[in-house]
Design a protein around this motif. Structure first.
Motif, PDB file in Angstrom:
ATOM      1  N   UNK A 358       0.705  -1.324   0.253  1.00  0.00           N
ATOM      2  CA  UNK A 358      -0.195   0.068   0.036  1.00  0.00           C
ATOM      3  C   UNK A 358       0.839   1.359   0.076  1.00  0.00           C
ATOM      4  N   UNK A 359       1.944   1.263   0.592  1.00  0.00           N
ATOM      5  CA  UNK A 359       3.021   2.349   0.949  1.00  0.00           C
ATOM      6  C   UNK A 359       3.450   2.416  -0.420  1.00  0.00           C
ATOM      7  N   UNK A 360       3.861   1.559  -1.344  1.00  0.00           N
ATOM      8  CA  UNK A 360       4.327   1.577  -2.550  1.00  0.00           C
ATOM      9  C   UNK A 360       3.577   2.104  -3.579  1.00  0.00           C
ATOM     10  N   UNK A 361       2.198   1.558  -3.528  1.00  0.00           N
ATOM     11  CA  UNK A 361       1.254   2.292  -4.229  1.00  0.00           C
ATOM     12  C   UNK A 361       1.068   3.765  -4.045  1.00  0.00           C
ATOM     13  N   UNK A 362       1.003   4.312  -2.910  1.00  0.00           N
ATOM     14  CA  UNK A 362       1.153   5.739  -2.606  1.00  0.00           C
ATOM     15  C   UNK A 362       2.218   6.538  -3.403  1.00  0.00           C
ATOM     16  N   UNK A 363       3.315   5.737  -2.867  1.00  0.00           N
ATOM     17  CA  UNK A 363       4.649   6.334  -3.724  1.00  0.00           C
ATOM     18  C   UNK A 363       4.426   6.704  -5.120  1.00  0.00           C
ATOM     19  N   UNK A 398      13.246  -2.923  -9.427  1.00  0.00           N
ATOM     20  CA  UNK A 398      13.770  -1.801  -8.336  1.00  0.00           C
ATOM     21  C   UNK A 398      13.321  -2.256  -7.091  1.00  0.00           C
ATOM     22  N   UNK A 399      14.019  -1.966  -6.296  1.00  0.00           N
ATOM     23  CA  UNK A 399      13.400  -2.190  -4.589  1.00  0.00           C
ATOM     24  C   UNK A 399      14.470  -1.739  -3.422  1.00  0.00           C
ATOM     25  N   UNK A 400      14.009  -2.250  -2.207  1.00  0.00           N
ATOM     26  CA  UNK A 400      14.557  -1.914  -0.947  1.00  0.00           C
ATOM     27  C   UNK A 400      14.718  -3.291  -0.155  1.00  0.00           C
ATOM     28  N   UNK A 401      16.172  -3.672  -0.072  1.00  0.00           N
ATOM     29  CA  UNK A 401      16.342  -4.761   0.779  1.00  0.00           C
ATOM     30  C   UNK A 401      16.356  -4.305   2.490  1.00  0.00           C
ATOM     31  N   UNK A 411      11.017  -5.610  -0.998  1.00  0.00           N
ATOM     32  CA  UNK A 411      10.132  -4.875  -1.643  1.00  0.00           C
ATOM     33  C   UNK A 411      10.382  -3.881  -2.493  1.00  0.00           C
ATOM     34  N   UNK A 412       9.194  -3.770  -3.715  1.00  0.00           N
ATOM     35  CA  UNK A 412       9.656  -2.728  -4.572  1.00  0.00           C
ATOM     36  C   UNK A 412       8.817  -2.832  -5.775  1.00  0.00           C
ATOM     37  N   UNK A 413       9.051  -2.506  -6.850  1.00  0.00           N
ATOM     38  CA  UNK A 413       8.347  -2.738  -8.175  1.00  0.00           C
ATOM     39  C   UNK A 413       9.168  -3.734  -9.185  1.00  0.00           C
ATOM     40  N   UNK A 414       8.454  -4.697  -9.866  1.00  0.00           N
ATOM     41  CA  UNK A 414       8.962  -5.112 -11.066  1.00  0.00           C
ATOM     42  C   UNK A 414       8.405  -5.128 -12.029  1.00  0.00           C
ATOM     43  N   UNK A 415       8.931  -4.995 -13.267  1.00  0.00           N
ATOM     44  CA  UNK A 415       8.280  -4.995 -14.932  1.00  0.00           C
ATOM     45  C   UNK A 415       8.210  -6.486 -15.289  1.00  0.00           C
ATOM     46  N   UNK A 416       7.143  -7.106 -15.447  1.00  0.00           N
ATOM     47  CA  UNK A 416       6.932  -8.337 -16.220  1.00  0.00           C
ATOM     48  C   UNK A 416       7.095  -8.306 -17.600  1.00  0.00           C
ATOM     49  N   UNK A 422       4.463  -4.169 -11.248  1.00  0.00           N
ATOM     50  CA  UNK A 422       3.792  -4.962 -10.001  1.00  0.00           C
ATOM     51  C   UNK A 422       4.723  -4.317  -8.820  1.00  0.00           C
ATOM     52  N   UNK A 423       3.911  -3.860  -7.845  1.00  0.00           N
ATOM     53  CA  UNK A 423       4.283  -3.546  -6.498  1.00  0.00           C
ATOM     54  C   UNK A 423       4.269  -4.834  -5.716  1.00  0.00           C
ATOM     55  N   UNK A 424       5.505  -5.083  -5.142  1.00  0.00           N
ATOM     56  CA  UNK A 424       5.735  -6.396  -4.571  1.00  0.00           C
ATOM     57  C   UNK A 424       6.317  -6.201  -3.106  1.00  0.00           C
ATOM     58  N   UNK A 425       5.770  -7.262  -2.201  1.00  0.00           N
ATOM     59  CA  UNK A 425       6.483  -7.471  -0.851  1.00  0.00           C
ATOM     60  C   UNK A 425       6.899  -8.789  -0.619  1.00  0.00           C
ATOM     61  N   UNK A 426       8.035  -8.986  -0.402  1.00  0.00           N
ATOM     62  CA  UNK A 426       8.520 -10.516  -0.079  1.00  0.00           C
ATOM     63  C   UNK A 426       9.126 -10.627   1.048  1.00  0.00           C
ATOM     64  N   UNK A 427       8.790 -10.987   2.213  1.00  0.00           N
ATOM     65  CA  UNK A 427       9.281 -10.886   3.581  1.00  0.00           C
ATOM     66  C   UNK A 427       9.570 -12.240   4.024  1.00  0.00           C
ATOM     67  N   UNK A 428      10.559 -12.368   4.756  1.00  0.00           N
ATOM     68  CA  UNK A 428      11.139 -13.573   5.326  1.00  0.00           C
ATOM     69  C   UNK A 428      11.692 -13.238   6.757  1.00  0.00           C
ATOM     70  N   UNK A 429      11.050 -14.041   7.449  1.00  0.00           N
ATOM     71  CA  UNK A 429      11.453 -13.792   8.985  1.00  0.00           C
ATOM     72  C   UNK A 429      11.686 -15.022   9.721  1.00  0.00           C
ATOM     73  N   UNK A 430      12.869 -15.155  10.518  1.00  0.00           N
ATOM     74  CA  UNK A 430      13.175 -16.058  11.509  1.00  0.00           C
ATOM     75  C   UNK A 430      13.763 -17.285  10.517  1.00  0.00           C
ATOM     76  N   UNK A 431      14.414 -16.954   9.384  1.00  0.00           N
ATOM     77  CA  UNK A 431      14.977 -18.311   8.608  1.00  0.00           C
ATOM     78  C   UNK A 431      16.242 -18.503   9.566  1.00  0.00           C
TER      79      UNK A 431
END
Length: 453
Positions: A358-363, A398-401, A411-416, A422-431
């Motif tokens: 949602x923040x990516x969409x606002x930006x 294009x994104x932010x790690x 999270x960021x944007x990717x061109x298919x 596409x705005x995307x968020x791919x989060x990984x915790x406790x690996x």
């Protein structure tokens, strides 16, 4: 950049304030969250059958950046430790609270005296985003110089790891930074000592005691509470940045050594007749770009303090701009973020994947796309993504790690291939596998998203 006047009663802060804010572009209507579309079966399979991803907490959200249509969600409403992707919240704050240039310092003139104080601008003689504008201003003024230290944040943010004080990524915060609050060491193999910048710290730098163990493979060590630096034997070329402990006496000494004129301390107290003026510094994008592309924690923290200086000149607070943003500009996010600092160093920060999108969409709605993408790290191009997501025809992601021990997010944007952004968020915790393995798996999945959506 056009400006509009915003008047708000800030109940959480306890006072009325008036602020002139820049508009990045015509502000779009409040972001809505459409009902999620049916998840593509092949993407579900990729994620659920991955031997790397199945062992830890994974959250994914994909949304068409143009239409706002949900494309895919997995645990998108669950809270995750975001790490440095929180810098996108700092960016959004700066875009709404700062003008086209950074505020470098505030000052008033009283007869033959110039009294100045900090705005939080981190660029004064910074090693990577250097500015001399405040310095040149102070050097050429005919008045006597007096520095007033205003109330500000603590050196470290809430939930920061205390024993990272020695490392480049955790300098102390403060109202009037100089040299990025770090000492730089330049070592050359075969030479007995490194070069030290600023030179003031050369006399405080000595070889480390022979036989001292070095399990962390450090180049330089500093005692927690002192500005003494010890370097290990130089066997190869290296460059190291080590934070120094900040204090008003040290700042005045560094300023006097650089300006070659006296700078005296004075108690901060504005008078009714004072006309407060501001010295402007670098263009804001020079800071935003460095902050996002290499994930500079210090710049992100100081950015919030500069935003705080627009809300009131008598103190600097990270919490004040956070409260204002949450109340006025981010109240309609799907899930309210738990937001405590500017950099994401704190594990007290919590955010959901769908809120990041949602923040990516606002930006994307408020900032011209070309400018927005130029601020982010680019796959195969520059920043933290320069070695991944490569394509000889140019960047497609294009994104932010965001990385802390056992946590890695992107999270960021990717061109298919079909041309969708596409705005995307791919989060990984406790690996418990290595961060490298998680990075590779994210790239494998997002490459398939690029090819098939």
């Amino acid at each position: 950049m056009p400006l509009f006047h915003l008047v708000c009663r800030a109940l959480a802060v306890g006072f009325f304030w008036v602020l002139t804010l820049p508009v990045c572009a015509q502000v779009a209507p409040a972001t809505t969250v459409p009902a999620p579309a049916a998840n593509p079966a092949w993407l579900d399979q990729l994620l659920h059958e991955s031997p790397v991803l199945r062992q830890h907490n994974v959250g994914v959200c994909l949304t068409d950046a143009t239409t706002g249509t949900k494309v895919y969600e997995l645990n998108a409403n669950k809270y995750f430790t975001p790490a440095s992707v929180m810098k996108l919240f700092s960016l959004y704050t700066g875009l709404h609270m700062l003008s086209d240039s950074l505020p470098s310092l505030h000052y008033v003139v009283r007869h033959d005296s110039l009294i100045f104080w900090g705005t939080g601008d981190p660029t004064l003689l910074h090693g990577d985003v250097p500015s001399r504008r405040a310095l040149d201003f102070l050097r050429t003024r005919p008045e006597k110089l007096f520095y007033a230290e205003i109330p500000s944040v603590t050196a470290y943010g809430p939930g920061w790891t205390w024993d990272d004080y020695n490392y480049y990524f955790q300098p102390e915060r403060g109202p009037f930074p100089i040299y990025g609050h770090t000492v730089r060491f330049y070592a050359t193999a075969g030479k007995p000592r490194p070069r030290v910048y600023p030179r003031f710290f050369r006399a405080l730098t000595e070889p480390i005691a022979p036989g001292t163990p070095n399990p962390a493979d450090d180049h330089v060590r500093r005692p927690e509470l002192e500005n003494r630096f010890a370097f290990f034997p130089i066997t190869k070329n290296w460059v190291d940045e080590t934070p120094f402990r900040t204090s008003q006496p040290l700042l005045l000494q560094l300023l006097q050594d650089t300006l070659h004129r006296p700078v005296l301390p004075v108690a901060f107290r504005l008078r009714a007749q004072d006309s407060v003026r501001v010295v402007h510094g670098l263009p804001v994008d020079s800071l935003y770009r460095r902050m996002l592309q290499v994930s500079d924690n210090f710049l992100a923290e100081q950015l919030l303090l500069m935003c705080s200086s627009r809300l009131g000149q008598d103190s600097l607070s990270a919490i004040r701009p956070i409260r204002v943003m949450r109340t006025l500009f981010l109240a309609n996010l799907p899930d309210a973020p738990h937001w405590v600092d500017g950099s994401g160093l704190s594990r007290l920060n919590l955010v959901t994947p769908r809120t990041m999108v949602a923040l990516l969409l606002k930006l994307h709605q408020e900032v011209p796309e070309k400018r927005l993408l130029s601020l982010l790290a680019a796959g195969g191009g520059h920043g933290t993504l320069r070695r991944v997501y490569r394509d000889s025809r140019g960047p497609w992601l294009w994104g932010k790690t965001g990385t802390l021990t056992n946590n890695h997010n992107l999270v960021g944007y990717l061109r298919t291939r079909s041309g969708r952004l596409l705005a995307f968020s791919f989060m990984n915790n406790n690996h418990v596998v290595t961060t490298t393995e998680v990075r590779r798996e994210i790239e494998r999945v997002l490459t398939q998203v690029r090819e098939r959506l």
